[in-house]
Design a protein around this motif. Structure first.
Motif, PDB file in Angstrom:
ATOM      1  N   GLN A   1      37.364  -1.923  57.041  1.00 23.39           N
ATOM      2  CA  GLN A   1      36.067  -1.253  57.167  1.00 23.39           C
ATOM      3  C   GLN A   1      35.688  -1.189  58.635  1.00 23.39           C
ATOM      4  OE1 GLN A   1      32.745  -2.939  54.950  1.00 23.39           O
ATOM      5  NE2 GLN A   1      31.263  -1.627  55.968  1.00 23.39           N
ATOM      6  N   MET A   2      35.128  -0.033  59.041  1.00 26.37           N
ATOM      7  CA  MET A   2      34.549   0.076  60.378  1.00 26.37           C
ATOM      8  C   MET A   2      33.240   0.838  60.211  1.00 26.37           C
ATOM      9  SD  MET A   2      35.705   2.241  63.699  1.00 26.37           S
ATOM     10  CE  MET A   2      37.200   1.346  64.083  1.00 26.37           C
ATOM     11  N   GLY A   3      32.142   0.199  60.552  1.00 21.51           N
ATOM     12  CA  GLY A   3      30.845   0.844  60.333  1.00 21.51           C
ATOM     13  C   GLY A   3      30.740   1.277  58.881  1.00 21.51           C
ATOM     14  N   PRO A   4      30.427   2.532  58.640  1.00 18.51           N
ATOM     15  CA  PRO A   4      30.255   2.973  57.241  1.00 18.51           C
ATOM     16  C   PRO A   4      31.582   3.328  56.560  1.00 18.51           C
ATOM     17  CG  PRO A   4      29.713   4.752  58.763  1.00 18.51           C
ATOM     18  CD  PRO A   4      30.049   3.566  59.615  1.00 18.51           C
ATOM     19  N   HIS A   5      32.679   3.321  57.276  1.00 18.52           N
ATOM     20  CA  HIS A   5      33.948   3.812  56.740  1.00 18.52           C
ATOM     21  C   HIS A   5      34.789   2.690  56.139  1.00 18.52           C
ATOM     22  CE1 HIS A   5      33.215   7.765  58.394  1.00 18.52           C
ATOM     23  NE2 HIS A   5      32.833   7.163  59.523  1.00 18.52           N
ATOM     24  N   VAL A   6      35.063   2.803  54.843  1.00 13.38           N
ATOM     25  CA  VAL A   6      35.796   1.771  54.113  1.00 13.38           C
ATOM     26  C   VAL A   6      37.193   2.287  53.755  1.00 13.38           C
ATOM     27  CG1 VAL A   6      35.838   0.367  52.009  1.00 13.38           C
ATOM     28  CG2 VAL A   6      33.658   0.828  53.172  1.00 13.38           C
TER      29      VAL A   6
END
Lengths: 367, 367, 367, 367
Positions: C160-165
């Motif tokens: 996950q990075m920020g909102p991106h899973v």
């Protein structure tokens, strides 16, 4: 801080005071699958129990051990083993004056200086009753050792009492005398001498030797987990111990390099040595020879001769310690020293198994 | 497993081999805000350094210590202090035959049996060079003690060499002789005796006594973190040590209770004792008297007289250890024993501060 | 107190500050006879090294590791391994104002409150540079694991990075993108998103998943040495980590017992499971399934947007952290998480070997 | 190896199985002079005791704690405190089939794989009954904290059950509902939802939040003895826990640096923060804000819906776990989490006292 614990892998924590409801030992790190029951431990507790002969205090202590956890259907499970010994003889007696006075040679004064609390009931935590818990834990260690080092034998006895030194080391002799001394001649001298001490209401010190035969070569570890380091700590932690020796001990100071050398030959099963000045340990690691430890126990501090001391409020008093005391506490320290040896040797076998395992050396190393 | 570490709060881990690139000590748990620089540590390393007199090996070791972490702008930060001593004298010499042979009295054979690996370069990890790292760490402990126990003095010296025993304890005398003995008369005997040993290419053992004066009452802890337990372990972990004594030591075995008792009076600043058979420790806790430890060092195993041994393949050989060796390694063990004492005393002061703090006892307890 | 150490048997102590002369790790308890050289460790240090892509800080750190002890002729000896990384980029720059100001989100203020000492040079001991030492130690662990658990594979990546899973778990994909993510589609989203973050002089958090495949069933220990307990501690000890999950993790709270159950069948080589909600651990002991750990790393605290703070004297200031910072420190945390997994798994294999050994259970237990 | 122990200074070892004679905790390192009696501990044990409402298992456990050592005349003595809880409900029931079958989601199978021994009586050592011992030890910690950190308050409650999340944090609300939730509205949702789960013979997971208010700034330690590291280990060691969060927790991954920053102002008594994303901990050391921990507990594995599993001999079976089980074990985990928090916070206060003492920092540091 686990200051009431010893051992790296086979970790023993003792707890309890001489006159509280109970005392015992929590044993963590015992391998699973080892047959253990309370009866096996009781054998060793009985060896330590007072009142077996006239040379010991005539106090009665049942010293019955119960296993509260870690053993299921007669086998260790690998989880903590809780050993409990209830104190049966806790009658509320009049401690009035004792509670205010520091007994010379006892830890009364230092506990007070450290904690500001004094459990005056027979020494509290500093009582030698704590060693009953060690003996119980040592009993567990002995059962595990039967499975991991089948030929191992741990045996100890009195090798000095007052001026009398034992010279023989006939370990089959120890069951034949009340001092577990490996020297029948010394036993006779001890008996006569201690009778005199006892009748004079005095006390005397002793040296105990504990030997582990059949310790595999290669256990121990540099440089602060040495086998001899851990043995020194184990023995020095016993009440009233003032000195510990490995092999030649303090006498090594008087030797030359030539006299001290243990020469090495190759035997059918590995190296053999011409002598054992080293006490079975080189560089902190076992050689495969007998591991030999001695420790000196000071004379019982509780004597009937008056001694000068002070009270909690700083007033001078004369202290005479009445009651039933061992004229030579060293005798009952024998099973305690054996128990500590069993725990330390087992601990290092487990350590070796974990840290070295099958990557062992070529000549007679640990299996 | 941290088998190369000692100490509860002031935790020292030593690392390094005699002929590797470097050796040193990682000190974790040092309080912050203590002024420390490499020069302060160098003083003690120089005391241990060989070649100062003809009574020591003539090897050259620079033994310069560098502080790699944990000190910032001349003060400890509370984070780990890394002390490194580079090995300057690592010339690749021909170890051909030595590499295959076990030297009697050395750990060559037990390391081989344990690990199946042998660092034949001068003893590797089992070399007494490891004690340089202890001395550096002890230097840190001494600086911290200056702030926590200002009146404390730790001093040691040779009190026996071969058959010669020192009787005086004049600690101001130790800087006046190459043996740091507190007995000027003994120094003369040692010098003459050791000259003979040296010329005979032999070696001899020794007893070192280390005293801590001004230790506050109340440090130490029952029952496996006793002050004497930790001192016994600390001293026994030093190379070649075979025995450790507290106060009366092994001689306590020969005493009666009357003779061994330290009577107590009330002085202006707390309890005072008529004698110090206890060596400043009762029940594992300091009394406020001098803490007195002695340890015996065996004679240097490396001697020129041939000794029988075996090779890695089990063949018999005669071993003669050439090279420049200390005729009495006990001499250079003096600063090592002092360093261990400093570490143990500091450790227990920090422990007391954490576990007891202000809840201390009434009579002369730790501040 | 060894607060800078972790591990029971395979014991790692890290030391050093971001701008001191050097930093490193002391590894005690490594088995002997394992082939190790600095090059093997360098591989993992290079994976952690900054500046490999535009998504990382452009600082230059050589991060070259030297082995100072514990390895002889290319093999571990069983004695402590000292790993040192010299800090090459210690130019004395003007820390004038920084030295007086506490950066929000950093440990500047808490170190000051704790120690009264502040090493203002780039975070001192609290800098993420400390993790280089962990990665080096993890490299040692990986080499030992090759000999003790040959089929084991430890692999991690950003999930996950920020909102991106990331939804896919294709572990062969991780070498194909700069985020070591096991999801190619996610990699594209991360790249675009992080470019925006970077250009906005902002930063963002991340979740890292680390998986150990081929862990033998039966390692771990009740109840405070559980495999998951030690993994939680290991990951939480990494800088900026705020959460740790095993298997289903926090999402387990939303499940019913039916949904969460991993059903068991008997396969040819032991038990097989219908699912892995447990993350390969039951009761703190490995099941033989993949061990799955995730941890969340907070966004880099050093950002260019001004933030309100105070100085050492308590005055209000605005802080803007200039310099070259990682927009997402989570990326470089991947090899750190892998290193911690390697250390913990090895540690528990050694523990099991020592405490249980051959007395193991019947179905697919540890050999 | 002390794998059944936790804590550095305040060291707790739990022992005992669910159906053995007794279970308990050995507490070593408790400061002396603290008023403690069994009644104080019983309060917390009663909070954990089952059967208080219909939302808990209807089993009867007396859970009466006895203090066997370490307390004298109503005060701690500084020696080990032994806490024992006898198991009253050990009727020998027919475990015939259970003894041969592994229950999915339980540690039956892994204990068997590890130890080759299975205590089939209700989970043995892996039973949640072990947590009763933790709660008793936590009770001791709370009494000590009253003297060392008078303003401290430790409080916890359910903040998620299945799909229902609590949003309010009114800690005065927790005594008003059977879930100790700080959100009255959530309590109503939980009650209705759990009634359905219970009637469906199902179970559900939960998230527990534990908060420590009034923790002094400056406790904790780099880098493996961090306050958050120890809290993560403490919570993950509780039965059925699968995730641990500090402050923002896993959600930190979705934040930018700007959103995550806790800005600092100077208040009358030290620094004050604009928010608490950090959960009261920076760099492993407390900031003086509330310390906030959350942990997720998986749904009870014992459910009435059949699940596929295997027997010890590897045959397939269907398992239905009858008996009286908690539909949401998370509820009774609340006092356990509080106890762990109390132990960890006390431990770090003692550590700080020992290692830093009066050498503390300037702004609102630990007294």
């Amino acid at each position: 801080m686990s200051l009431n614990s010893f051992g790296h892998m086979f970790r023993v924590t003792t707890w309890g005071e001489s006159h509280g409801p109970a005392l015992g030992a929590t044993v963590d790190g015992c391998p699973p699958g080892v047959p253990v029951d309370a009866g096996m431990l009781q054998h060793w507790l009985d060896k330590r129990k007072p009142g077996k002969t006239k040379f010991e205090t005539q106090r009665r202590e049942a010293d019955e051990v119960r296993i509260l956890s870690g053993v299921f259907e007669g086998q260790t499970t690998g989880t903590p083993i809780q050993l409990m010994i209830e104190n049966t003889d806790q009658r509320s007696k009049d401690y009035g004056t004792i509670a205010e006075t520091f007994r010379p040679g006892h830890a009364d004064i230092t506990y007070w200086q450290k904690y500001g609390i004094r459990d005056y009931r027979g020494g509290g935590r500093s009582s030698a009753r704590e060693t009953a818990a060690r003996v119980a834990a040592g009993g567990i260690a002995r059962e595990v050792l039967k499975t991991l080092a089948p030929g191992l034998r741990i045996i100890g006895g009195l090798v000095q009492m007052g001026p009398h030194v034992a010279h023989a080391r006939d370990w089959d002799e120890v069951e034949n005398n009340p001092f577990w001394t490996p020297d029948a001649a010394a036993a006779a001298h001890y008996a006569e001498y201690l009778d005199g001490i006892r009748k004079a209401h005095s006390s005397v010190g002793a040296v105990i030797e504990v030997v582990a035969q059949g310790v595999p070569a290669g256990i121990g570890a540099p440089v602060y987990g040495k086998l001899d380091t851990d043995l020194a700590a184990a023995m020095m932690s016993i009440n009233a111990v003032k000195g510990v020796e490995i092999g030649e001990g303090m006498a090594a100071a008087a030797l030359t390099g030539e006299a001290n050398a243990d020469e090495i030959d190759m035997g059918p099963d590995g190296p053999v040595y011409s002598s054992n000045h080293a006490g079975g340990i080189l560089g902190g690691i076992s050689t495969g020879q007998d591991v030999v430890v001695r420790f000196a126990v000071k004379p019982t501090s509780s004597i009937l001769t008056p001694r000068r001391s002070i009270t909690k409020s700083g007033e001078s008093v004369e202290v005479v310690t009445k009651g039933r005391h061992d004229p030579c506490v060293g005798i009952r320290a024998v099973p305690v020293g054996e128990a500590m040896m069993a725990c330390v040797v087992l601990d290092h076998i487990l350590l070796h198994r974990g840290q070295v395992g099958a990557n062992r050396g070529a000549i007679g190393g640990v299996v």
